[in-house]
Design an enzyme around this catalytic site. Structure first.
Site, PDB file in Angstrom:
ATOM      1  N   SER A 113       0.819  -1.103   0.060  1.00 28.58           N
ATOM      2  CA  SER A 113       0.177   0.199  -0.092  1.00 28.58           C
ATOM      3  C   SER A 113       0.938   1.280   0.015  1.00 28.58           C
ATOM      4  O   SER A 113       2.045   1.112   0.354  1.00 28.58           O
ATOM      5  CB  SER A 113      -0.934  -0.035   1.040  1.00 28.58           C
ATOM      6  N   LYS A 114       0.143   2.200  -0.380  1.00 32.28           N
ATOM      7  CA  LYS A 114       0.908   3.581  -0.310  1.00 32.28           C
ATOM      8  C   LYS A 114       1.508   4.113   0.731  1.00 32.28           C
ATOM      9  O   LYS A 114       2.499   4.772   0.948  1.00 32.28           O
ATOM     10  CB  LYS A 114      -0.250   4.622  -0.996  1.00 32.28           C
TER      11      LYS A 114
END
Ligand code: GLU
Length: 478
Positions: free
Chosen positions: A247-248
């Site tokens: 994830s970011k």
């Protein structure tokens, strides 16, 4: 005749290309090319709220950078094909496979809340599924807003064989009566995806595992529309090293972020190739042509693929070392410019050469070679090799400085300089450590750095002599 292989990459233009998206595109491309088929590009822009200007152009630019050329001359853009989805939705209504739903947002929220308190999965309760034809006619005549929902069978199972995961079975009673056409006349992803995969004669749908739960809905749509579904292959999730979903929050996920740091496209693609696939041999380096030859969808793993940036760094280092110096320097030039260093490729080449074997990504070149552009600051003690005194080190540097000053500027070339200085040491009976350590530190100001001849040749005669003089002065002050 077996159906021609056609794959597609179907991104939603919501801003940037995710590394997972690049993997989907790469695998879909490789599978198509390996089977002498076509790789097509489709823009899934039916969620108008999530559109970002310039995203479509950007997506295309990034795909082309990686040589993932699509075969359709004109792009398939979903927002330009609304009538096709509306027609399919009407066909489903006429066949009793879909229905109008006039439920208000408030009612749907209420239903969801009740389900939540009961601890059952949130699903549409079928309220409008059995409205009588007159009621429907009236509501339509009164222009009541509506959506169209798929009438999912309440019993039985929906099955398909995934090329990676094998047989997959879903109980129909757990599948929601999915909205297929929204009140603004736009389709949802499910309807648009099925209508277009059918229209584009896609033979193999290759996409990320997060779309697996959507697939039974798609199969039901194919069946309801009387079309043959394509084959499906769902690629494993991408994971952080701690096995959480990539994830970011944990780092960069946009392909462009990696490019900006100076990961080479060859390294990135080679790395991405291994995210869920491996050749079952020791080979780790694959050119683009080799990838097309060896890629095999059936060798893709089911389990999540760890995104290991150390491996990416290692691969990038490999590709950096493979690059001809001139080409590498051109690529580094942009990073120097960003740091305010305006130099020609010719000037930068010997500097880049000193770090070529050490840097992991191009952006590292700036920090690693900073001392070439800025006179280094360092403690005079660093100039002392082993138990050399300041006085001895100063004398050695004076001796060397004198010799270097006598050499013509054109001799400031690594090999020549090395030959001449080594001969000089022999002549004077001086040891390499006591002479070359102070010289290297005088030139670089670093404890660890490339060798003194390499640095001196990149700095040139004038700057090398200046730095040696500075070091002598520093030792005298001590
Ligand atoms: N638009 C979807 C995405 O952004 C495509 C999923 C699919 O390939 O069906 O990933």
């Amino acid at each position: 005749m077996p159906q021609k292989v056609k794959t597609r990459f179907a991104p939603s233009p919501t801003g940037f290309l995710h590394v997972g998206g690049l993997r989907t595109a790469l695998y879909a491309y490789l599978f198509a090319k390996k089977n002498k088929g076509e790789f097509l590009l489709r823009i899934e822009d039916t969620d108008q709220e999530r559109q970002v200007t310039g995203a479509v152009e950007n997506l295309q630019k990034v795909l082309l950078l990686f040589d993932l050329k699509w075969d359709n001359k004109t792009l398939v853009i979903q927002s330009e094909r609304l009538e096709h989805y509306q027609k399919a939705a009407q066909q489903l209504i006429s066949a009793g496979q879909a229905y109008y739903c006039f439920c208000s947002k408030e009612r749907l929220d209420q239903v969801r809340q009740i389900q939540q308190t009961r601890g059952v999965p949130p699903m549409y309760d079928g309220h409008c599924r059995h409205l009588n034809p007159d009621e429907i006619k009236n509501q339509l005549a009164e222009k009541e807003p509506y959506v169209i929902r798929l009438a999912v069978p309440k019993t039985g199972q929906t099955k398909f064989t995934d090329l990676i995961r094998g047989k997959v079975i879903f109980d129909n009673q757990l599948i929601d009566d999915q909205v297929i056409l929204k009140s603004d006349g736009f389709p949802t992803y499910h309807l648009a995806s099925v209508v277009d995969d059918n229209a584009m004669a896609i033979s193999h749908v290759i996409r990320g595992e997060e779309w697996l739960p959507s697939t039974p809905k798609h199969i039901l749509l194919y069946q309801a529309l009387g079309w043959t579904p394509p084959e499906f292959a769902h690629l494993p999730l991408l994971l952080n090293p701690d096995k959480s979903k990539l994830s970011k929050r944990q780092g960069d996920v946009a392909v462009e972020d990696y490019l900006k740091k100076g990961y080479l496209k060859e390294a990135l693609l080679n790395f991405i190739l291994f995210l869920g696939w491996n050749p079952k041999t020791d080979q780790e380096i694959f050119s683009f042509e080799e990838m097309v030859k060896v890629f095999d969808l059936t060798k893709v793993n089911k389990s999540g693929a760890v995104f290991d940036t150390q491996k990416l760094d290692w691969l990038n280092g490999h590709y950096i070392r493979q690059k001809p110096l001139g080409e590498l320097t051109k690529l580094c030039q942009g990073f120097f410019q960003q740091a305010g260093v305006e130099k020609s490729v010719e000037e930068l080449e010997p500097i880049v050469a000193t770090e070529k074997n050490r840097i992991k990504k191009l952006e590292d070149i700036v920090e690693a070679t900073k001392f070439f552009f800025i006179q280094p600051e360092y403690e005079p003690a660093l100039l002392l090799w082993k138990d050399l005194t300041s006085q001895q080190a100063g004398e050695n540097l004076k001796l060397l400085g004198k010799k270097l000053n006598e050499l013509p500027a054109k001799d400031f070339e690594q090999k020549i300089l090395e030959d001449k200085i080594m001969a000089f040491l022999k002549e004077t009976g001086k040891g390499t450590g006591e002479m070359l350590w102070p010289m290297r530190v005088a030139l670089s100001g670093q404890k660890n750095s490339p060798g003194p001849f390499e640095i001196a040749s990149a700095l040139g005669k004038a700057e090398s002599n200046l730095r040696i003089k500075k070091a002598i002065a520093l030792l005298e002050k001590k």
